[in-house]
Enzyme design. Structure first.
Site, PDB file in Angstrom:
ATOM      1  N   ASP A  30     -25.481  27.282 -93.574  1.00 47.25           N
ATOM      2  CA  ASP A  30     -25.355  26.216 -92.581  1.00 47.25           C
ATOM      3  C   ASP A  30     -24.003  25.504 -92.712  1.00 47.25           C
ATOM      4  O   ASP A  30     -23.011  26.123 -93.108  1.00 47.25           O
ATOM      5  CB  ASP A  30     -26.534  25.236 -92.731  1.00 47.25           C
ATOM      6  N   HIS A  71     -26.673  19.006 -90.593  1.00 45.41           N
ATOM      7  CA  HIS A  71     -27.669  20.029 -90.232  1.00 45.41           C
ATOM      8  C   HIS A  71     -28.205  20.767 -91.458  1.00 45.41           C
ATOM      9  O   HIS A  71     -29.419  20.892 -91.656  1.00 45.41           O
ATOM     10  CB  HIS A  71     -26.980  20.990 -89.249  1.00 45.41           C
ATOM     11  N   SER A 245     -34.079  24.897 -85.219  1.00 44.18           N
ATOM     12  CA  SER A 245     -33.414  24.658 -86.501  1.00 44.18           C
ATOM     13  C   SER A 245     -34.355  24.040 -87.502  1.00 44.18           C
ATOM     14  O   SER A 245     -34.241  24.263 -88.704  1.00 44.18           O
ATOM     15  CB  SER A 245     -32.253  23.679 -86.328  1.00 44.18           C
TER      16      SER A 245
END
Ligand SMILES: [Ca+2]
Ligand SMILES: [Ca+2]
Ligand SMILES: [Ca+2]
Length: 347
Positions: A30, A71, A245
């Site tokens: 990520d 994220h 996600s």
């Protein structure tokens, strides 16, 4: 909360059985991982972590502002937040080791992808990835040569030859009518492609459809629906992680529980187990379910249904390994016909 379907992934019975992911190593591919976060640092695994963007061993995210590049930290928390420490929440596999490869914060080339997908392949049990080609409804793209090579090495040599598990989010392009069949990462046979369902058990507005969707985990839905609680950058917590996600890391955590329960599972066993144990019932209010050739319900939005950790682990404990992958090739037969006469062509 009336009229809501069963709102959990059925992990509590697995904790009661004594499994928490201990001994399993998971890497989040990520935009980095805030590994000194209070709720992550005790499970952080530097050996399986790397920074492909800056080419150094520290995948700490870049802090342009605190909400950017959060994220990966959010995804990592869902998997392995520490239990009972009065901070944020509890990861699905709260006893697992969590690492991260920082690879989304820069130019993403086949070289970067190959390096990330293969980083510490001899140590990582599960990679979790929540990225893919542009979700614009007009991009058809898949892994390049180096990324494919990394996938193939993972499934053939990873986990002592039993195969690394790759968990992949199936995309957030539903608003653009994007279709995960056009995403060669999520539709790869080597990845476990995970879709999402809202708290009402409904298909969210951003969800993508495709035949490769294997199963579903909860995530955000419509405007007022709850989102996913997890760690956030700046040693903080969030209640608003969203999209597929947020679904894929939950699946990665559940798979970690199953790998601890039965370390002999191959990458193909894990796929079969998910097919047999995921639940149709919590998602049954959605029209469009079909029954496949062996009598299992399947839907191109949800795969074989909502993941059920207790069913997965219980079934994994008494599982006979499935045969190795084999490839069938069939010849395509084409008839070319003129008036009075046909020719048979093999292609
Ligand atoms: Ca770095
Ligand atoms: Ca915690
Ligand atoms: Ca997509």
């Amino acid at each position: 909360m009336r009229n809501l379907p069963r709102l959990d992934l059925n992990v509590l019975p697995v904790y009661n059985m004594g499994y928490n992911g201990s001994g399993i190593r998971i890497s989040v591919l990520d935009d980095g991982i805030e590994h000194n976060h209070t709720d992550l640092r005790s499970n952080y695994d530097p050996e399986i972590s790397w920074d492909c963007n800056d080419n150094d061993p520290n995948p700490q995210p870049r802090y342009e502002n605190l909400s950017k590049n959060s994220h990966g930290t959010r995804c990592a928390g869902e998997i392995a937040m520490t239990a009972n420490n009065h901070k944020c929440g509890v990861g699905v596999a709260w006893g697992a080791r969590i690492g991260g490869v920082r690879m989304l914060d820069g130019r993403i080339t086949d070289r970067v992808e190959g390096e990330a997908i293969g980083f510490a392949w001899d140590k990582v049990d599960i990679y979790s990835a929540s990225w893919g080609p542009n979700d614009d409804g007009k991009t058809v793209e898949g892994p390049g040569r180096l990324a494919n090579h990394a996938f193939e090495r993972g499934v053939t040599k990873g986990r002592g030859g039993k195969g690394t598990i790759y968990v992949w989010a199936n995309g957030n392009g539903g608003g653009n009518k994007d279709n995960c069949n056009c995403d060669g990462y999520s539709s790869s046979i080597y990845t476990i492609s995970i879709g999402s369902a809202s708290q009402h058990g409904l298909f969210p507005w951003y969800g993508e459809i495709c035949s490769s969707t294997l199963a579903t985990a909860y995530s955000s839905g419509a405007y007022k629906d709850q989102k996913i609680a997890t760690t956030d950058t700046g040693d903080s917590c969030t209640l608003s992680h969203t999209g597929t996600s947020a679904a894929a890391p939950l699946a990665a955590g559940i798979i970690a529980l199953a790998l601890q329960a039965n370390p002999n599972l191959t990458w193909r066993d894990v796929q079969h187990l998910i097919v047999w144990t995921s639940d149709y019932a919590p998602l049954s209010n959605n029209p469009g379910w079909q029954i496949n050739g062996v009598g299992l319900r399947f839907d191109i939005r949800f795969g074989f249904g909502l993941m059920n950790a207790a069913a997965l682990v219980t079934t994994a404990l008494n599982w006979t390994t499935v045969p190795e992958k084999f490839t069938c090739q069939i010849e395509t037969v084409v008839y070319v016909c003129n008036p009075g006469r046909c020719l048979l062509l093999y292609i």
